[in-house]
Design a protein around this motif. Structure first.
Motif, PDB file in Angstrom:
ATOM      1  N   HIS A   7      -2.671   0.757  -4.190  1.00 56.25           N
ATOM      2  CA  HIS A   7      -1.938  -0.466  -3.876  1.00 56.25           C
ATOM      3  C   HIS A   7      -1.130  -0.824  -5.117  1.00 56.25           C
ATOM      4  O   HIS A   7      -1.680  -0.934  -6.199  1.00 56.25           O
ATOM      5  CB  HIS A   7      -2.904  -1.600  -3.516  1.00 56.25           C
ATOM      6  CG  HIS A   7      -2.195  -2.865  -3.131  1.00 56.25           C
ATOM      7  ND1 HIS A   7      -1.739  -3.084  -1.856  1.00 56.25           N
ATOM      8  CD2 HIS A   7      -1.837  -3.937  -3.873  1.00 56.25           C
ATOM      9  CE1 HIS A   7      -1.124  -4.265  -1.824  1.00 56.25           C
ATOM     10  NE2 HIS A   7      -1.173  -4.804  -3.037  1.00 56.25           N
ATOM     11  N   HIS A   8       0.173  -0.974  -4.956  1.00 49.28           N
ATOM     12  CA  HIS A   8       1.013  -1.291  -6.109  1.00 49.28           C
ATOM     13  C   HIS A   8       1.490  -2.737  -6.051  1.00 49.28           C
ATOM     14  O   HIS A   8       1.850  -3.226  -4.981  1.00 49.28           O
ATOM     15  CB  HIS A   8       2.275  -0.415  -6.136  1.00 49.28           C
ATOM     16  CG  HIS A   8       2.001   1.054  -6.229  1.00 49.28           C
ATOM     17  ND1 HIS A   8       1.087   1.595  -7.085  1.00 49.28           N
ATOM     18  CD2 HIS A   8       2.550   2.107  -5.566  1.00 49.28           C
ATOM     19  CE1 HIS A   8       1.081   2.910  -6.957  1.00 49.28           C
ATOM     20  NE2 HIS A   8       1.963   3.251  -6.030  1.00 49.28           N
ATOM     21  N   THR A   9       1.505  -3.384  -7.213  1.00 48.81           N
ATOM     22  CA  THR A   9       2.117  -4.720  -7.283  1.00 48.81           C
ATOM     23  C   THR A   9       3.022  -4.783  -8.505  1.00 48.81           C
ATOM     24  O   THR A   9       2.756  -4.153  -9.521  1.00 48.81           O
ATOM     25  CB  THR A   9       1.061  -5.841  -7.428  1.00 48.81           C
ATOM     26  OG1 THR A   9       0.151  -5.458  -8.455  1.00 48.81           O
ATOM     27  CG2 THR A   9       0.314  -6.103  -6.166  1.00 48.81           C
ATOM     28  N   GLU A  25      -2.773  15.874 -12.779  1.00 41.63           N
ATOM     29  CA  GLU A  25      -2.490  14.472 -13.088  1.00 41.63           C
ATOM     30  C   GLU A  25      -1.989  13.710 -11.863  1.00 41.63           C
ATOM     31  O   GLU A  25      -1.318  14.266 -11.000  1.00 41.63           O
ATOM     32  CB  GLU A  25      -1.434  14.408 -14.201  1.00 41.63           C
ATOM     33  CG  GLU A  25      -1.526  13.136 -15.007  1.00 41.63           C
ATOM     34  CD  GLU A  25      -0.538  13.108 -16.159  1.00 41.63           C
ATOM     35  OE1 GLU A  25       0.375  12.293 -16.115  1.00 41.63           O
ATOM     36  OE2 GLU A  25      -0.701  13.912 -17.106  1.00 41.63           O
ATOM     37  N   TYR A  26      -2.324  12.431 -11.811  1.00 42.19           N
ATOM     38  CA  TYR A  26      -1.874  11.563 -10.717  1.00 42.19           C
ATOM     39  C   TYR A  26      -0.357  11.458 -10.707  1.00 42.19           C
ATOM     40  O   TYR A  26       0.279  11.343 -11.752  1.00 42.19           O
ATOM     41  CB  TYR A  26      -2.489  10.160 -10.901  1.00 42.19           C
ATOM     42  CG  TYR A  26      -1.776   9.054 -10.163  1.00 42.19           C
ATOM     43  CD1 TYR A  26      -1.929   8.898  -8.787  1.00 42.19           C
ATOM     44  CD2 TYR A  26      -0.939   8.164 -10.845  1.00 42.19           C
ATOM     45  CE1 TYR A  26      -1.264   7.880  -8.115  1.00 42.19           C
ATOM     46  CE2 TYR A  26      -0.274   7.148 -10.182  1.00 42.19           C
ATOM     47  CZ  TYR A  26      -0.445   7.008  -8.815  1.00 42.19           C
ATOM     48  OH  TYR A  26       0.218   6.010  -8.141  1.00 42.19           O
ATOM     49  N   MET A  27       0.207  11.501  -9.509  1.00 43.22           N
ATOM     50  CA  MET A  27       1.658  11.341  -9.380  1.00 43.22           C
ATOM     51  C   MET A  27       1.936  10.514  -8.131  1.00 43.22           C
ATOM     52  O   MET A  27       1.291  10.711  -7.104  1.00 43.22           O
ATOM     53  CB  MET A  27       2.311  12.710  -9.261  1.00 43.22           C
ATOM     54  CG  MET A  27       3.817  12.695  -9.358  1.00 43.22           C
ATOM     55  SD  MET A  27       4.446  14.402  -9.397  1.00 43.22           S
ATOM     56  CE  MET A  27       6.077  14.119 -10.027  1.00 43.22           C
ATOM     57  N   CYS A  28       2.896   9.602  -8.236  1.00 42.78           N
ATOM     58  CA  CYS A  28       3.241   8.779  -7.083  1.00 42.78           C
ATOM     59  C   CYS A  28       4.632   9.184  -6.590  1.00 42.78           C
ATOM     60  O   CYS A  28       5.617   8.992  -7.298  1.00 42.78           O
ATOM     61  CB  CYS A  28       3.217   7.300  -7.462  1.00 42.78           C
ATOM     62  SG  CYS A  28       3.985   6.233  -6.235  1.00 42.78           S
ATOM     63  N   ASP A  29       4.677   9.746  -5.397  1.00 37.94           N
ATOM     64  CA  ASP A  29       5.957  10.245  -4.863  1.00 37.94           C
ATOM     65  C   ASP A  29       6.951   9.113  -4.595  1.00 37.94           C
ATOM     66  O   ASP A  29       8.163   9.311  -4.685  1.00 37.94           O
ATOM     67  CB  ASP A  29       5.729  11.053  -3.580  1.00 37.94           C
ATOM     68  CG  ASP A  29       5.056  12.388  -3.883  1.00 37.94           C
ATOM     69  OD1 ASP A  29       5.224  12.877  -5.015  1.00 37.94           O
ATOM     70  OD2 ASP A  29       4.353  12.917  -3.003  1.00 37.94           O
ATOM     71  N   THR A  30       6.428   7.947  -4.250  1.00 43.78           N
ATOM     72  CA  THR A  30       7.320   6.808  -4.001  1.00 43.78           C
ATOM     73  C   THR A  30       8.084   6.454  -5.283  1.00 43.78           C
ATOM     74  O   THR A  30       9.289   6.230  -5.261  1.00 43.78           O
ATOM     75  CB  THR A  30       6.501   5.593  -3.534  1.00 43.78           C
ATOM     76  OG1 THR A  30       5.700   5.997  -2.425  1.00 43.78           O
ATOM     77  CG2 THR A  30       7.397   4.445  -3.119  1.00 43.78           C
ATOM     78  N   CYS A  31       7.348   6.431  -6.391  1.00 43.23           N
ATOM     79  CA  CYS A  31       7.993   6.124  -7.678  1.00 43.23           C
ATOM     80  C   CYS A  31       8.987   7.209  -8.056  1.00 43.23           C
ATOM     81  O   CYS A  31      10.066   6.915  -8.573  1.00 43.23           O
ATOM     82  CB  CYS A  31       6.942   5.977  -8.779  1.00 43.23           C
ATOM     83  SG  CYS A  31       6.050   4.440  -8.623  1.00 43.23           S
ATOM     84  N   ASP A  76       0.865  -1.178   0.000  1.00 42.77           N
ATOM     85  CA  ASP A  76       0.000   0.000   0.000  1.00 42.77           C
ATOM     86  C   ASP A  76       0.896   1.221   0.000  1.00 42.77           C
ATOM     87  O   ASP A  76       1.743   1.375   0.870  1.00 42.77           O
ATOM     88  CB  ASP A  76      -0.883   0.012   1.253  1.00 42.77           C
ATOM     89  CG  ASP A  76      -1.951  -1.065   1.170  1.00 42.77           C
ATOM     90  OD1 ASP A  76      -2.519  -1.239   0.080  1.00 42.77           O
ATOM     91  OD2 ASP A  76      -2.201  -1.728   2.197  1.00 42.77           O
ATOM     92  N   CYS A  77       0.695   2.081  -0.975  1.00 42.84           N
ATOM     93  CA  CYS A  77       1.605   3.214  -1.147  1.00 42.84           C
ATOM     94  C   CYS A  77       1.019   4.487  -0.543  1.00 42.84           C
ATOM     95  O   CYS A  77      -0.201   4.629  -0.435  1.00 42.84           O
ATOM     96  CB  CYS A  77       1.850   3.404  -2.643  1.00 42.84           C
ATOM     97  SG  CYS A  77       3.048   4.680  -3.035  1.00 42.84           S
ATOM     98  N   SER A  78       1.906   5.422  -0.199  1.00 43.72           N
ATOM     99  CA  SER A  78       1.444   6.698   0.353  1.00 43.72           C
ATOM    100  C   SER A  78       0.656   7.516  -0.671  1.00 43.72           C
ATOM    101  O   SER A  78      -0.014   8.471  -0.327  1.00 43.72           O
ATOM    102  CB  SER A  78       2.636   7.509   0.871  1.00 43.72           C
ATOM    103  OG  SER A  78       3.588   7.645  -0.166  1.00 43.72           O
ATOM    104  N   CYS A  79       0.728   7.122  -1.960  1.00 49.77           N
ATOM    105  CA  CYS A  79      -0.044   7.846  -2.973  1.00 49.77           C
ATOM    106  C   CYS A  79      -1.513   7.429  -2.956  1.00 49.77           C
ATOM    107  O   CYS A  79      -2.326   7.960  -3.701  1.00 49.77           O
ATOM    108  CB  CYS A  79       0.553   7.618  -4.364  1.00 49.77           C
ATOM    109  SG  CYS A  79       0.252   5.978  -5.057  1.00 49.77           S
ATOM    110  N   GLY A  80      -1.828   6.454  -2.099  1.00 50.09           N
ATOM    111  CA  GLY A  80      -3.221   6.041  -1.966  1.00 50.09           C
ATOM    112  C   GLY A  80      -3.561   4.792  -2.760  1.00 50.09           C
ATOM    113  O   GLY A  80      -4.657   4.255  -2.641  1.00 50.09           O
TER     114      GLY A  80
HETATM  115 ZN   LIG Z   1       2.372   5.073  -5.203  1.00 49.24          ZN
END
Ligand SMILES: [Zn+2]
Ligand SMILES: [Zn+2]
Length: 391
Positions: A24-26, A214-220, A18-22
């Motif tokens: 779930h990444h696999t 646009e959606y952005m994932c800080d973890t990535c 579960d990522c902080s961007c909200g």
């Molecule tokens: Zn993420």
């Protein structure tokens, strides 16, 4: 929460969190093995397929670089391997109807796994076949030349046109730095170019987040930035084929793919610099000219996009400007590694260059600094200025 940031590349296979961007990444890659002398670990990666048929794909260049050894390692471990080596002579292999057709015609029934030995083209071909046949594939990387190892698209040439087919992720990726550090320097330069393109790609992503929501994932973003850092701080060592530096390069290329795989979009890997590169490539292919390696073109396009960020800085939110590199910084990186830095170096002529700045934003429907310049009515002025500067 974002434990993916605390694990090594080899531990990222099968990541699910579960990522902080909200979201779930696999990550749907079962095995990753990168490092010095890891080729003999291939049979271990293939354990699940013991006693079954293996289809090994290579071309004459990659067979020599690693294929012959790969074949022997598998045979010694008791695998029933069918080896298909496509001979492209002195030329690079083109993934067209002939090569892809040959690959399919050689495929025997009951094949359990495909092992492709190579880089860009052989990876694209194998992942395409894997997607169509549902047979898993493993890529044995021979050069740190591009970031498509962990990407899910396969660009192939159909009727003279480059088409990106939807393909599967590899079952496994094996990258032995003993092999990859011996790759032709031009391919190492290409990998370096593809990596530094992430500098402007991330700035474009931030721009799209700020201006278009646009959606952005800080973890990535963090994943890619950390990998980038290691590469940019070792440019000179990469040019010397230093083992560790080559590992950083292949890690950065793979990690970008992993980041794409996690979120299902290519934003972490590609922005306006890729649009310019594609624009040039389409023109080269249409005119039957050698299109040059992907990463070489991306590397050349990166300082140009960096300069456009600078020219547009009054219209760009601070957060995106902060991510955008300076033109000089990118040029220095390219110089440090010895890679081509001017569009003219790879045969992009003045008119094509000018047109690519004007029309680059049409290459794909993705917001970037090029689109912003179009919206603000500045693109022509920018195209004129850059063309004057470079030609
Ligand atoms: Zn993420
Ligand atoms: Zn790329």
């Amino acid at each position: 929460m974002n434990e993916i940031l605390n694990i090594t590349m080899n531990e990222m296979a099968n990541a699910s969190f579960d990522c902080s961007c909200g979201k779930h990444h696999t990550l749907d890659i079962k095995q990753i093995k990168m490092g010095k002398g890891v080729l003999p670990e291939l049979p271990d990666m293939l354990k699940k397929f013991q006693g079954k048929k293996v289809y090994m794909l290579s071309d004459n260049h990659t067979f020599q670089a690693a294929g012959e050894r790969t074949l022997k390692i598998m045979q010694d471990a008791g695998f029933d391997v069918k080896s298909v080596m496509i001979d492209s002579g002195d030329d690079i292999l083109i993934p067209d109807e002939k090569a892809v057709g040959r690959m399919f015609m050689e495929l025997e029934p009951e094949t359990a796994v495909i092992v492709s030995v190579g880089s860009g083209t052989l990876n694209d071909m194998a992942k395409y076949m894997s997607a169509r046949t549902k047979i898993p594939y493993i890529i044995v990387c021979t050069a740190p030349s591009m970031d498509g190892y962990a990407a899910d698209g396969a660009p192939l040439i159909l009727q003279g046109k480059k088409i990106s087919f939807v393909a599967t992720l590899p079952y496994g990726i094996l990258g032995d730095t003993d092999i990859m550090k011996e790759a032709p320097m031009h391919m190492i330069h290409a990998g370096f170019g593809d990596v530094i393109g992430k500098l402007t790609a991330l700035a474009d992503w931030q721009l799209a987040k700020e201006l278009k929501g646009e959606y952005m994932c800080d973890t990535c973003v963090t994943l890619v930035q950390r990998a980038l850092e290691k590469v940019t701080s070792h440019a000179k060592e990469i040019a010397q084929r230093d083992e560790e530096a080559i590992l950083y390069l292949i890690e950065a290329l793979t990690l970008t793919g992993v980041a794409m795989g996690l979120i299902g979009v290519s934003r972490p890997a590609s922005g306006a610099e890729h649009m310019l590169s594609h624009f040039w490539e389409m023109d080269f292919i249409a005119r039957n000219k050698f299109p040059e390696l992907h990463g070489i073109k991306v590397g050349i396009a990166t300082p140009i996009i960096a300069e456009i960020f600078d020219m547009m800085k009054d219209e760009i939110p601070e957060s995106a400007m902060k991510l955008a590199p300076s033109k000089e910084y990118v040029q220095k990186l390219l110089a440090d590694v010895g890679a081509p830095a001017c569009p003219g170096d790879v045969g992009v002529e003045k008119e094509l260059f000018y047109n690519s700045i004007l029309g680059g934003y049409k290459v794909r429907n993705r917001y970037s600094v090029l689109q912003l310049a179009v919206e603000k009515g500045k693109i022509e002025e920018i195209a004129k200025e850059l063309t004057k500067e470079l030609y």
